[in-house]
Design a protein around this motif. Sequence first.
Motif, PDB file in Angstrom:
ATOM      1  N   GLY A 123       0.804  -1.213   0.000  1.00 32.12           N
ATOM      2  CA  GLY A 123       0.000   0.000   0.000  1.00 32.12           C
ATOM      3  C   GLY A 123       0.841   1.268   0.000  1.00 32.12           C
ATOM      4  O   GLY A 123       0.349   2.349   0.356  1.00 32.12           O
ATOM      5  N   LEU A 124       2.094   1.163  -0.419  1.00 33.44           N
ATOM      6  CA  LEU A 124       2.989   2.315  -0.388  1.00 33.44           C
ATOM      7  C   LEU A 124       2.457   3.454  -1.240  1.00 33.44           C
ATOM      8  O   LEU A 124       2.019   3.260  -2.368  1.00 33.44           O
ATOM      9  N   VAL A 125       2.511   4.648  -0.692  1.00 28.60           N
ATOM     10  CA  VAL A 125       2.211   5.876  -1.424  1.00 28.60           C
ATOM     11  C   VAL A 125       3.491   6.705  -1.463  1.00 28.60           C
ATOM     12  O   VAL A 125       4.147   6.897  -0.442  1.00 28.60           O
ATOM     13  N   ASN A 126       3.849   7.154  -2.656  1.00 22.29           N
ATOM     14  CA  ASN A 126       4.994   8.049  -2.808  1.00 22.29           C
ATOM     15  C   ASN A 126       4.511   9.488  -2.916  1.00 22.29           C
ATOM     16  O   ASN A 126       3.531   9.763  -3.619  1.00 22.29           O
ATOM     17  N   ALA A 127       5.197  10.378  -2.271  1.00 21.82           N
ATOM     18  CA  ALA A 127       4.932  11.814  -2.399  1.00 21.82           C
ATOM     19  C   ALA A 127       6.260  12.501  -2.647  1.00 21.82           C
ATOM     20  O   ALA A 127       7.210  12.317  -1.881  1.00 21.82           O
ATOM     21  N   SER A 128       6.349  13.273  -3.727  1.00 26.63           N
ATOM     22  CA  SER A 128       7.621  13.892  -4.093  1.00 26.63           C
ATOM     23  C   SER A 128       7.437  15.359  -4.437  1.00 26.63           C
ATOM     24  O   SER A 128       6.398  15.770  -4.974  1.00 26.63           O
ATOM     25  N   ARG A 129       8.490  16.118  -4.165  1.00 26.74           N
ATOM     26  CA  ARG A 129       8.502  17.541  -4.475  1.00 26.74           C
ATOM     27  C   ARG A 129       9.928  17.945  -4.835  1.00 26.74           C
ATOM     28  O   ARG A 129      10.886  17.428  -4.243  1.00 26.74           O
ATOM     29  N   VAL A 130      10.066  18.843  -5.787  1.00 25.07           N
ATOM     30  CA  VAL A 130      11.378  19.306  -6.222  1.00 25.07           C
ATOM     31  C   VAL A 130      11.670  20.672  -5.605  1.00 25.07           C
ATOM     32  O   VAL A 130      10.796  21.546  -5.558  1.00 25.07           O
ATOM     33  N   TYR A 131      12.903  20.839  -5.126  1.00 26.51           N
ATOM     34  CA  TYR A 131      13.360  22.093  -4.506  1.00 26.51           C
ATOM     35  C   TYR A 131      14.624  22.577  -5.222  1.00 26.51           C
ATOM     36  O   TYR A 131      15.372  21.778  -5.793  1.00 26.51           O
ATOM     37  N   ARG A 132      14.860  23.853  -5.152  1.00 22.92           N
ATOM     38  CA  ARG A 132      16.136  24.387  -5.606  1.00 22.92           C
ATOM     39  C   ARG A 132      17.170  24.166  -4.505  1.00 22.92           C
ATOM     40  O   ARG A 132      16.895  24.408  -3.329  1.00 22.92           O
ATOM     41  N   VAL A 133      18.346  23.694  -4.899  1.00 21.43           N
ATOM     42  CA  VAL A 133      19.401  23.497  -3.900  1.00 21.43           C
ATOM     43  C   VAL A 133      19.853  24.865  -3.380  1.00 21.43           C
ATOM     44  O   VAL A 133      20.247  25.732  -4.162  1.00 21.43           O
ATOM     45  N   PRO A 134      19.796  25.088  -2.083  1.00 24.06           N
ATOM     46  CA  PRO A 134      20.210  26.396  -1.535  1.00 24.06           C
ATOM     47  C   PRO A 134      21.699  26.659  -1.762  1.00 24.06           C
ATOM     48  O   PRO A 134      22.505  25.721  -1.842  1.00 24.06           O
ATOM     49  N   ALA A 145       5.407   1.556   7.191  1.00 22.62           N
ATOM     50  CA  ALA A 145       6.670   2.126   6.717  1.00 22.62           C
ATOM     51  C   ALA A 145       6.517   3.629   6.557  1.00 22.62           C
ATOM     52  O   ALA A 145       5.497   4.119   6.077  1.00 22.62           O
ATOM     53  N   ARG A 146       7.548   4.356   6.939  1.00 16.15           N
ATOM     54  CA  ARG A 146       7.618   5.804   6.725  1.00 16.15           C
ATOM     55  C   ARG A 146       9.073   6.134   6.412  1.00 16.15           C
ATOM     56  O   ARG A 146       9.966   5.798   7.195  1.00 16.15           O
ATOM     57  N   SER A 147       9.306   6.807   5.299  1.00 17.66           N
ATOM     58  CA  SER A 147      10.673   7.127   4.911  1.00 17.66           C
ATOM     59  C   SER A 147      10.699   8.440   4.143  1.00 17.66           C
ATOM     60  O   SER A 147       9.652   8.947   3.711  1.00 17.66           O
ATOM     61  N   ALA A 148      11.914   8.977   3.969  1.00 13.07           N
ATOM     62  CA  ALA A 148      12.082  10.188   3.168  1.00 13.07           C
ATOM     63  C   ALA A 148      13.512  10.262   2.666  1.00 13.07           C
ATOM     64  O   ALA A 148      14.445   9.754   3.308  1.00 13.07           O
ATOM     65  N   MET A 149      13.685  10.925   1.520  1.00 13.14           N
ATOM     66  CA  MET A 149      15.006  11.051   0.906  1.00 13.14           C
ATOM     67  C   MET A 149      15.159  12.418   0.263  1.00 13.14           C
ATOM     68  O   MET A 149      14.230  12.930  -0.354  1.00 13.14           O
ATOM     69  N   VAL A 150      16.340  12.993   0.427  1.00 19.19           N
ATOM     70  CA  VAL A 150      16.733  14.192  -0.315  1.00 19.19           C
ATOM     71  C   VAL A 150      17.822  13.763  -1.293  1.00 19.19           C
ATOM     72  O   VAL A 150      18.907  13.362  -0.868  1.00 19.19           O
ATOM     73  N   ILE A 163      15.972  15.216   9.967  1.00 17.80           N
ATOM     74  CA  ILE A 163      16.967  15.885   9.137  1.00 17.80           C
ATOM     75  C   ILE A 163      16.424  16.292   7.767  1.00 17.80           C
ATOM     76  O   ILE A 163      16.742  17.376   7.268  1.00 17.80           O
ATOM     77  N   VAL A 164      15.589  15.447   7.145  1.00 12.31           N
ATOM     78  CA  VAL A 164      15.045  15.803   5.824  1.00 12.31           C
ATOM     79  C   VAL A 164      14.195  17.066   5.935  1.00 12.31           C
ATOM     80  O   VAL A 164      14.310  17.998   5.131  1.00 12.31           O
ATOM     81  N   GLY A 165      13.325  17.105   6.917  1.00 15.11           N
ATOM     82  CA  GLY A 165      12.491  18.286   7.112  1.00 15.11           C
ATOM     83  C   GLY A 165      13.306  19.527   7.432  1.00 15.11           C
ATOM     84  O   GLY A 165      13.002  20.625   6.961  1.00 15.11           O
ATOM     85  N   ARG A 166      14.347  19.377   8.224  1.00 18.90           N
ATOM     86  CA  ARG A 166      15.194  20.521   8.550  1.00 18.90           C
ATOM     87  C   ARG A 166      15.875  21.074   7.296  1.00 18.90           C
ATOM     88  O   ARG A 166      16.004  22.283   7.129  1.00 18.90           O
ATOM     89  N   LEU A 167      16.307  20.179   6.414  1.00 20.71           N
ATOM     90  CA  LEU A 167      16.963  20.622   5.183  1.00 20.71           C
ATOM     91  C   LEU A 167      16.006  21.381   4.279  1.00 20.71           C
ATOM     92  O   LEU A 167      16.317  22.467   3.786  1.00 20.71           O
ATOM     93  N   ILE A 168      14.829  20.815   4.046  1.00 21.52           N
ATOM     94  CA  ILE A 168      13.935  21.419   3.052  1.00 21.52           C
ATOM     95  C   ILE A 168      13.177  22.618   3.604  1.00 21.52           C
ATOM     96  O   ILE A 168      12.622  23.406   2.833  1.00 21.52           O
ATOM     97  N   SER A 169      13.175  22.783   4.932  1.00 23.74           N
ATOM     98  CA  SER A 169      12.457  23.932   5.494  1.00 23.74           C
ATOM     99  C   SER A 169      13.070  25.253   5.047  1.00 23.74           C
ATOM    100  O   SER A 169      12.387  26.274   5.019  1.00 23.74           O
TER     101      SER A 169
END
Length: 466
Positions: A198-209, A230-235, A273-279
């Motif tokens: 039942g995996l759902v992927n959610a993705s968003r593109v950001y500009r590298v600071p 399962a819960r995961s995230a990747m930058v 850490i992923v959230g801290r980076l993209i914030s």
Amino acid sequence: MSRRAVVIGAGLAGMLAAAVLSRAGADEVVVLDRDELPEGPEHRKGLPQGRHAHLLMAGGMDAMEELLPGVRPRKRLLAAGAHEIPLNSGMLALTSEGWLRRWRREGPVMVTCSRALVDWVVRSAVREQTAVEIRKAAVVGLAGSTSRVRGVRIAAPGGDTDLEADLVVDASGRGTRIVSWLDGLGLSGVQERAVDSGLVNASRVYRVPDGAERFPLTIVQADPYASRPARSAMVMPIEGGRWLVSCGGSRGGEPPADPEGFLAYTLALPDPIVGRLISGAQPLTDVHLSRSTSNVRRYLERMPRWPEGLVVLGDALATFNPAYGHGMSVAAFGARVLDRELARGGMGAPGLARRVVRGAARAADPAWSMAVGQDVLYPGVRGGAPGAGDRVVTAYTRRMTRAATGSYAAASAIWDVTSLRTPPGRMFRPDALLAAAVGSPLPPSTEPPLTPGEREVLRGLDRTGV
């Protein structure tokens, strides 16, 4: 006599197969695809997972280099902005057992970029190097009999038409209709298995600071042993000075599509850490969701009869949960089987099609075992449950992962297998067994293994106050 090959699908598996067929002496290679293909590295409708993270593992990259001699796809990808990521030093990875340390030693390298760039680079290279023809067309069936496929049936305004072929390759991907097409020829009884977490992927593109251009690929992995979704995230760095940020959650732990919920999801992971980076990064797109993520295996190699003139490769044969990043590599492995069988006897060799299907199935086995072996552990999974053998393998894998948090020997074994550079037996070599038995010689790291400069980048980006 002129020989024509028809390939269904202009994705990675299809274009690699087309290159192989052209080099093997087919007088005409026609690739058919439902989509109007973009002129550049842009997303297209026929790839439901195209907007999410794709990893080109070392084993798959090696196969592509072999299949496209003189083209040097790795060099082309890097020239177009793709990144090479050494698994041992260029990645921050939080596993179920803790943070993996980073080692200044040589190891497997993966290539990261958008899926659209991979497809465009390969498609452009094949078009430059061969006389392959690509047509927009919808294939609705196979022409032929139970003993031989002689072409494909194409939908047309005035009625379906047949396109004759000496060899047909179904590389139409996750949405293949191969089972019904075989049934239309009188070949029924295909065994299938689907394992769906039942995996759902959610993705968003950001500009590298500014200043974060060399920040390592960062992943917080799912924990299959916690008896929860399962819960995961990747930058992941991709071309164009961008980060592709992908979250994945199995049934009951799905990520949301709204921007605020997306950020909150990343911050609620075992490490934020992923959230801290993209914030502190600028978003360039909306959040894109995809639910087409189940593992599906069609055991075509077990059919008691198989027609001459029909080969099935890539996702049409075996489809994987994209969380494991193995689909593109397995597609390349299947095309490599086709290449080697054609080199032995040519397109007209008796039994060629069956040998290719069986070889491609064997090439898919390790990735299938890794994906399904983990997915069956999540609550609410459909299509499978861990057996006694699975539990033994799971216990060993967990012990090896725990050792890998501080043992180079254990980490090296895991990297070799997950990069598809070596078969799973690598995990049971004497050095790996010893590493698992001894465990980590170093204490577990409670924080990500950042350099002082990387820690400063993270602090400068963090807008969360976590």
